[in-house]
Each structure stands twice: as structure tokens, then as C-alpha cells.
Write a protein that holds these residues in place. Structure first.
Motif, PDB file in Angstrom:
ATOM      1  N   ARG A 106      -5.337  -6.276   6.760  1.00 24.20           N
ATOM      2  CA  ARG A 106      -4.301  -5.097   6.451  1.00 24.20           C
ATOM      3  C   ARG A 106      -3.693  -5.363   7.719  1.00 24.20           C
ATOM      4  O   ARG A 106      -3.598  -5.678   8.692  1.00 24.20           O
TER       5      ARG A 106
ATOM      6  N   ASP B 196      -1.777  -5.274   1.769  1.00 28.65           N
ATOM      7  CA  ASP B 196      -3.364  -5.933   2.137  1.00 28.65           C
ATOM      8  C   ASP B 196      -2.995  -7.195   1.744  1.00 28.65           C
ATOM      9  O   ASP B 196      -1.764  -7.794   1.110  1.00 28.65           O
TER      10      ASP B 196
ATOM     11  N   GLY C 183      -9.225  -5.059   7.996  1.00 25.27           N
ATOM     12  CA  GLY C 183      -9.699  -5.425   6.602  1.00 25.27           C
ATOM     13  C   GLY C 183     -11.342  -5.915   6.564  1.00 25.27           C
ATOM     14  O   GLY C 183     -11.826  -5.567   6.815  1.00 25.27           O
TER      15      GLY C 183
ATOM     16  N   THR D 177       1.887  -0.407   5.369  1.00 23.92           N
ATOM     17  CA  THR D 177       1.088  -1.369   5.459  1.00 23.92           C
ATOM     18  C   THR D 177       1.185  -2.319   4.141  1.00 23.92           C
ATOM     19  O   THR D 177       1.390  -1.831   3.340  1.00 23.92           O
TER      20      THR D 177
ATOM     21  N   ARG E 227       0.326  -4.425   9.509  1.00 27.37           N
ATOM     22  CA  ARG E 227       2.374  -3.779   9.268  1.00 27.37           C
ATOM     23  C   ARG E 227       2.920  -4.661  10.067  1.00 27.37           C
ATOM     24  O   ARG E 227       2.551  -4.742  10.856  1.00 27.37           O
TER      25      ARG E 227
ATOM     26  N   ARG F 218       1.027  -1.176  -0.141  1.00 25.32           N
ATOM     27  CA  ARG F 218      -0.040  -0.281   0.464  1.00 25.32           C
ATOM     28  C   ARG F 218       1.085   1.533  -0.015  1.00 25.32           C
ATOM     29  O   ARG F 218       0.436   2.357  -0.029  1.00 25.32           O
TER      30      ARG F 218
END
Length: 397
Positions: free
Chosen positions: A116, A94, A131, A92, A118, A88
């Protein structure tokens, strides 16, 4: 196939990647000739028993006997099966869960979902930020679904690859059709599933008694988008009947025309027993492709990332392949993750590759929760996120 957290923020990832880039720039960039050893530069892990907060029970169709020390069914939806990844740009990512528990008939209570995450490579952890589930409220799917609310489950689709379009929507590759699926930024199916002409898997709901010409769950395991975003390149995991053993079709799809262009290439596996895990575009001609055997732990013998080129210089009819990283033989001079000087990524299914900079890639496994135990026998695998410094620059676009 199938598949605590500490928040330090995007700055940590940026520092880690900047350090890798600085280190890379201090060395002469060799041409991709297969020489050199890739190096582990980051390690982060998400515990296997991580579940979506407040989610529905899951795993009721896989029995009640313990599996790798974990007893199903589960009180929530496991955050597992990372079979596709999208960067992204803010630290982060997906990540896509696949069909759940490995088969159409045992995954009806597994909700298909994009998470999602990190990673924090300094702490060695992965934080799940949220998410969304995938659903079909507008009835784009013409055949019956498992749930009346039309939330999609692993009994309907086996989603294995994902790219994000410039408009924020997602294209997802399925194995049961195989189908291309187009979703909104929040997970709503936007149009009818798009079939691959001339190819049908046994799970395809439009088979209507015809003979399938692709093995089960061998559809779009990998998918890349072109640099300009106008084309998709879905890659089958299995060989179509009549094609030479161990060859996989890479097709081109025109996003604006919503149609396959007719262009097709062949990726040749090192062994017909192998499979691919993911694919990503490097430029107009080159892809990074994960190839793996079906073993795990000490038995794992081949887990590799290849640089594949559509310009067939040796005229053998297949993409040219150059080894980019041997995932069972990564240099680990800093002992990252608590491992020794040689790091192994010995998972059965490794299904995510992402380019982080011109010499650094990220790799994630599909942990097939609770079934795979490649890291520690008898224990379900965690979802691991590693970063790797390649022995040469990609010169990516």
C-alpha cells in the motif's frame, strides 16, 4: 514480464487531482480522435533500494556480481516490480509486486506481495504504508509449493495484474498458468487457481508433458473488471500459437459463475515485438491499454496508452485503438520532476494504469530491480508514479 518518503496525506493528492480537473474543465473536451498531446501533471518517485522493513533476505539466486551498482543478495525484500495497481479512493493505492527477478528459477526467495502506497506529488515522493504477502494456508494449490509455510513466491506464480472486488477481495492474474487467483483482503488464497481453457504456458504445473501454446511469462499481464464488478477481462501478453502474429486474446470471465463466458476479443499490437503492460475498464465497451516496446532509455521508441474499443467499427477483427498518451512525448510546461518541457517515461516495462478523474490517469513503471536502468544508465530504476492529463475527456463510467 517483468518488473525521503514524506507523508503529507490524502489531501495533497486530492488537491493535485482537483487542480487537474479544474484545468481540464476550462477547455473544450475534444472527441477521442487521436489529436492533442497529453500533459504531465504529477511526478513522484520511490527509491530503487527500498525494502520491506524486517523482511527476509532475497536475491540469493541472481548471483553476487554487482548489477547497476547494486550487489545481491539483499538483506530484505525489495519493494519493486509494480505490475498492477488498485485505487482505494482515499489517496492511497495497492500495488502488486510480480515474481521478483524475472524468472521462475531465480525467484524462490522473493515473496509475492501487495504493497500500500501514498504518492505525494507536491514533494515528489512515495510513501510505503505497509502491505501483505500472498499465501495458501488452506492448500488451494494442488501442486508442490516452494515453502513449507505456503507463503507464495516467484518460483510458483508470476503475478502481473490485480483488481479489487466490491467485497474487498482481490483477483490477480498470473503469467505462469496462466491462472486467475482469488485472494482475501489480507492475501489468503480463497480457491483453486482457475486456468484459461485451451491455453498453457511452459511454466504451467499441469502441463504434464503437453506442448505449451503460449510463450513463457506471457500470460495475464493486464486485467480489468467491468463497471458493475460482475466480469473480469484478463488480457494475455503473448500470442497464442496459431493466432496471427502480434494479436492478443482478451477473454471475459463471469465472477459469479466462476467461469469464462466464451466471449473473446483481439487486441492487435503495433508490432509483434511489442507487449502490453496493463488494462483498465473505461466503460462497457472501452479500455485503456498500455503498449510498449522492449527497450529502455534512449533506445525506447514506443511507450503508449491506447483507448481500445470492443465495437469494431472498421471490421478488421481487432479492438479499435486511439492514442490517448505517448509516454515518450508528454508536455511538461512546469518542469515537473526536474525534467525539461518534454517528459519521457523511458522504462523497459510500464505495467500500471489507473483512472484518477475523467481526464487524468496515473501511470507507474515496473523497475525490475535491480536490472532495469532506463532513467539513468548504470543505476537501478526507481519506481516512478506519474499523473497525466489527457487531451480529451474519457466520459468514463
Amino acid at each position: 514480464m517483468k518488473r525521503i518518503p514524506l507523508a503529507v496525506g490524502a489531501a495533497v493528492l486530492a488537491v493535485s487531482l482537483a487542480a487537474s480537473a479544474a484545468s481540464a474543465s476550462s477547455a473544450a473536451a475534444a472527441e477521442p480522435d487521436g489529436a492533442g498531446r497529453a500533459t504531465l501533471t504529477g511526478f513522484a518517485s520511490l527509491p530503487a533500494q527500498t525494502f520491506v522493513p524486517g523482511s527476509e533476505p532475497s536475491g540469493s539466486q541472481i548471483g553476487t556480481a554487482p548489477v547497476n551498482g547494486v550487489t545481491p543478495p539483499f538483506a530484505g525484500q525489495p519493494v519493486q516490480g509494480f505490475s498492477g495497481i488498485v485505487r482505494r479512493g482515499d489517496g492511497t493505492f495497492d500495488v502488486l509486486s510480480d515474481n521478483g527477478y524475472g524468472a521462475k528459477n531465480n525467484s524462490a526467495d522473493f515473496l509475492l506481495r501487495v504493497h500500500r502506497i501514498r504518492p505525494d506529488f507536491r514533494a515528489g515522493t512515495v510513501r510505503v504504508l505497509g502491505g501483505f504477502n500472498l499465501s495458501d494456508p488452506d492448500r488451494r494449490v494442488s501442486w508442490p509449493l516452494t515453502r513449507a509455510d505456503r507463503v507464495l513466491t516467484g518460483a510458483g506464480f508470476d503475478v502481473e495484474s490485480i483488481v479489487r472486488a466490491d467485497d474487498g477481495t482481490y483477483w490477480i492474474g498470473d503469467e505462469f498458468g496462466p491462472f486467475l487467483l482469488h485472494f482475501s483482503s489480507s492475501g489468503t488464497l480463497l480457491e483453486a487457481p482457475i486456468e484459461l481453457p485451451g491455453v498453457k504456458a511452459p511454466e504451467n504445473p499441469t502441463l504434464n508433458g503437453a506442448t505449451p501454446n503460449l510463450a513463457g511469462s506471457k500470460g495475464f499481464e493486464g486485467m480489468a473488471r467491468s463497471v458493475d464488478g460482475r466480469r473480469l477481462y484478463p488480457l494475455l501478453e503473448g500470442t497464442v500459437s496459431g493466432d496471427p502474429a502480434g494479436t492478443l486474446r482478451l477473454n471475459e470471465f463471469d465472477v459469479r459463475k466462476r467461469a469464462y463466458t466464451g466471449k473473446r476479443w483481439t487486441y492487435r499490437l503495433d508490432s509483434p515485438a511489442n507487449a502490453i503492460g496493463d488494462a483498465i475498464v473505461v466503460d462497457d465497451h472501452r479500455f485503456l491499454i498500455i503498449e510498449r516496446d522492449n527497450n529502455q532509455g534512449d533506445a525506447a521508441a514506443l511507450k503508449r496508452v491506447y483507448l481500445a474499443d470492443t465495437r469494431d467499427r472498421d471490421h478488421d477483427g481487432a479492438l479499435d485503438k486511439t492514442l490517448a498518451a505517448d509516454l515518450l512525448d508528454l508536455a511538461n510546461p512546469k518542469g515537473l520532476g526536474g525534467f525539461g518541457e518534454t517528459f519521457r517515461f523511458p522504462f523497459q516495462t510500464i505495467e500500471d494504469v489507473v483512472i484518477l478523474d475523467d481526464r487524468t490517469i496515473g501511470i507507474l513503471n515496473d523497475n525490475n530491480f535491480p536490472f532495469s536502468s532506463g532513467r539513468t544508465p548504470g543505476q537501478p530504476d526507481n519506481d516512478e508514479f506519474i499523473t497525466i492529463r489527457l487531451p480529451w475527456r474519457l466520459h468514463a463510467r
